[in-house]
Motif scaffolding. Structure first.
Motif, PDB file in Angstrom:
ATOM      1  N   THR A  73     -18.076  -4.462  52.706  1.00 11.46           N
ATOM      2  CA  THR A  73     -18.224  -5.678  51.915  1.00 11.46           C
ATOM      3  C   THR A  73     -16.866  -6.269  51.571  1.00 11.46           C
ATOM      4  N   GLU A  74     -15.921  -5.407  51.281  1.00 13.65           N
ATOM      5  CA  GLU A  74     -14.564  -5.897  50.987  1.00 13.65           C
ATOM      6  C   GLU A  74     -13.934  -6.538  52.225  1.00 13.65           C
ATOM      7  N   ILE A  75     -14.202  -5.962  53.387  1.00 14.44           N
ATOM      8  CA  ILE A  75     -13.695  -6.553  54.629  1.00 14.44           C
ATOM      9  C   ILE A  75     -14.328  -7.923  54.861  1.00 14.44           C
ATOM     10  N   ASP A  76     -15.630  -8.034  54.598  1.00 15.77           N
ATOM     11  CA  ASP A  76     -16.324  -9.316  54.761  1.00 15.77           C
ATOM     12  C   ASP A  76     -15.727 -10.379  53.839  1.00 15.77           C
ATOM     13  N   ASN A  77     -15.463 -10.000  52.591  1.00 17.96           N
ATOM     14  CA  ASN A  77     -14.864 -10.949  51.645  1.00 17.96           C
ATOM     15  C   ASN A  77     -13.450 -11.334  52.072  1.00 17.96           C
ATOM     16  N   LEU A  78     -12.722 -10.374  52.608  1.00 17.49           N
ATOM     17  CA  LEU A  78     -11.382 -10.651  53.115  1.00 17.49           C
ATOM     18  C   LEU A  78     -11.444 -11.659  54.260  1.00 17.49           C
ATOM     19  N   THR A  79     -12.406 -11.485  55.143  1.00 23.08           N
ATOM     20  CA  THR A  79     -12.564 -12.398  56.281  1.00 23.08           C
ATOM     21  C   THR A  79     -12.891 -13.806  55.813  1.00 23.08           C
ATOM     22  N   GLU A  80     -13.733 -13.919  54.790  1.00 19.11           N
ATOM     23  CA  GLU A  80     -14.087 -15.240  54.260  1.00 19.11           C
ATOM     24  C   GLU A  80     -12.885 -15.925  53.626  1.00 19.11           C
ATOM     25  N   LEU A 110      -2.455 -17.633  61.623  1.00 17.94           N
ATOM     26  CA  LEU A 110      -3.226 -17.011  60.544  1.00 17.94           C
ATOM     27  C   LEU A 110      -4.433 -16.276  61.097  1.00 17.94           C
ATOM     28  N   ASN A 111      -5.071 -16.860  62.095  1.00 17.54           N
ATOM     29  CA  ASN A 111      -6.233 -16.219  62.703  1.00 17.54           C
ATOM     30  C   ASN A 111      -5.843 -14.910  63.376  1.00 17.54           C
ATOM     31  N   VAL A 112      -4.694 -14.917  64.055  1.00 18.14           N
ATOM     32  CA  VAL A 112      -4.202 -13.699  64.703  1.00 18.14           C
ATOM     33  C   VAL A 112      -3.926 -12.621  63.668  1.00 18.14           C
ATOM     34  N   LYS A 113      -3.253 -13.005  62.583  1.00 21.93           N
ATOM     35  CA  LYS A 113      -2.935 -12.044  61.526  1.00 21.93           C
ATOM     36  C   LYS A 113      -4.205 -11.526  60.849  1.00 21.93           C
ATOM     37  N   SER A 114      -5.191 -12.411  60.670  1.00 18.46           N
ATOM     38  CA  SER A 114      -6.445 -12.010  60.050  1.00 18.46           C
ATOM     39  C   SER A 114      -7.175 -10.992  60.918  1.00 18.46           C
ATOM     40  N   ASN A 115      -7.236 -11.243  62.209  1.00 22.19           N
ATOM     41  CA  ASN A 115      -7.901 -10.311  63.121  1.00 22.19           C
ATOM     42  C   ASN A 115      -7.208  -8.953  63.114  1.00 22.19           C
ATOM     43  N   GLU A 116      -5.895  -8.986  63.033  1.00 19.90           N
ATOM     44  CA  GLU A 116      -5.131  -7.735  62.987  1.00 19.90           C
ATOM     45  C   GLU A 116      -5.449  -6.950  61.711  1.00 19.90           C
ATOM     46  N   GLU A 117      -5.498  -7.657  60.591  1.00 22.27           N
ATOM     47  CA  GLU A 117      -5.789  -6.978  59.322  1.00 22.27           C
ATOM     48  C   GLU A 117      -7.211  -6.425  59.298  1.00 22.27           C
ATOM     49  N   VAL A 118      -8.166  -7.181  59.811  1.00 22.56           N
ATOM     50  CA  VAL A 118      -9.553  -6.702  59.854  1.00 22.56           C
ATOM     51  C   VAL A 118      -9.658  -5.464  60.738  1.00 22.56           C
ATOM     52  N   LEU A 119      -8.948  -5.465  61.860  1.00 24.65           N
ATOM     53  CA  LEU A 119      -8.943  -4.301  62.740  1.00 24.65           C
ATOM     54  C   LEU A 119      -8.420  -3.069  62.021  1.00 24.65           C
ATOM     55  N   ILE A 120      -7.314  -3.246  61.297  1.00 20.28           N
ATOM     56  CA  ILE A 120      -6.721  -2.115  60.584  1.00 20.28           C
ATOM     57  C   ILE A 120      -7.651  -1.610  59.493  1.00 20.28           C
ATOM     58  N   ARG A 121      -8.305  -2.536  58.784  1.00 18.44           N
ATOM     59  CA  ARG A 121      -9.273  -2.125  57.766  1.00 18.44           C
ATOM     60  C   ARG A 121     -10.431  -1.343  58.396  1.00 18.44           C
ATOM     61  N   SER A 122     -10.865  -1.789  59.558  1.00 22.78           N
ATOM     62  CA  SER A 122     -11.958  -1.098  60.248  1.00 22.78           C
ATOM     63  C   SER A 122     -11.537   0.307  60.654  1.00 22.78           C
TER      64      SER A 122
END
Length: 262
Positions: free
Chosen positions: A129-136, A206-218
């Motif tokens: 859920t925290e990852i989802d909120n981060l993505t939003e 920003l999109n590239v950085k966001s995808n990278e952060e989501v990957l690391i969180r996963s």
């Protein structure tokens, strides 16, 4: 600082400047009213689109494109493997002592949930859920730059239309048509340049950085759940390495994890 952002901006400005100077003089491409229409108009439309609480964050959003990533997936995986070895030797409760050494808040939160004996499914739900909120949040930040990227050329066209109207009202002087047309087209030039060199590329970054952060969180979620399930650190290491390019997989892991056979 993310040097590629700076290099791209400087290179783009130099190339455009070279193109101008090779065919004309720089002064003929400078028109303050056109600049005001494009930049002022784009930000005016942007303010209409977003509430003040979001508008106040624009500086932070832009600065994020200029900063290096705060995450190193290699180090994160290595840290998770270290935690797995601690949990395997001393139990999950021993991880509480390691929390103070964890700099990332997300990973720290996950470890504390495990130490507190939270149900694995609940741990997964909380972290996802925290990852989802981060993505939003990231999507909203990215949309602000995308909006500016679409408004700048639009107001460039508005400025061109203003210039054309002024030119058509003065057709009695044929000698003024060429210079008037050139000034009118400058706003389109400014709008296209600002959009395609600044706002749109920044939104992509920003999109590239966001995808990278989501990957690391996963990766963190997968590692934490594996630790909670009591899996062998060697198995956890191999599971997490699949998130990495093959060229860097050998560099990840601790000696302890590589020699621990359970």
């Amino acid at each position: 600082m993310d040097i590629t952002t700076l290099i791209g901006l400087v290179m783009g400005i130099l190339l455009v400047g070279w193109g101008i100077l090779s065919n004309s003089d720089l002064g003929s491409y400078i028109d303050p009213p056109s600049i005001i229409i494009v930049i002022g108009g784009a930000f005016s439309g942007w303010l209409v689109a977003y509430p003040m609480k979001d508008a106040a964050n624009l500086g932070k959003v832009i600065s994020k494109t200029m900063r290096n990533s705060e995450f190193d997936i290699d180090q994160i995986i290595t840290k998770i493997i270290e935690l797995a070895n601690v949990a395997r030797r001393e139990g999950l409760l021993a991880l509480e002592e390691a929390v103070s050494e964890i700099k990332d808040d997300f990973l720290q939160k996950g470890v504390m949930l495990i130490v507190d004996g939270t149900d694995p499914e609940l741990v997964k739900n909380i972290l996802e859920t925290e990852i989802d909120n981060l993505t939003e949040r990231h999507a909203k930040n990215r949309s602000m730059l995308e909006t500016l990227g679409s408004l700048a050329p639009a107001f460039g066209m508005v400025g061109t239309l203003i210039g054309l109207v002024a030119m058509l009202q003065n057709l009695s002087d044929p000698t003024s048509i060429g210079p008037s047309m050139a000034v009118a087209l400058l706003t389109t030039f400014y709008g296209s340049l600002i959009a395609n060199l600044v706002f749109v590329p920044m939104a992509v970054k920003l999109n590239v950085k966001s995808n990278e952060e989501v990957l690391i969180r996963s990766v963190m979620v997968e590692g934490l759940l594996s630790i909670q399930a009591g899996e062998n650190p060697r198995i956890i290491e191999e599971k997490l390495k699949v998130f990495l390019p093959p060229s860097v997989r050998k560099k990840v892991g601790t000696q302890e994890a590589n020699t621990d056979n359970g």
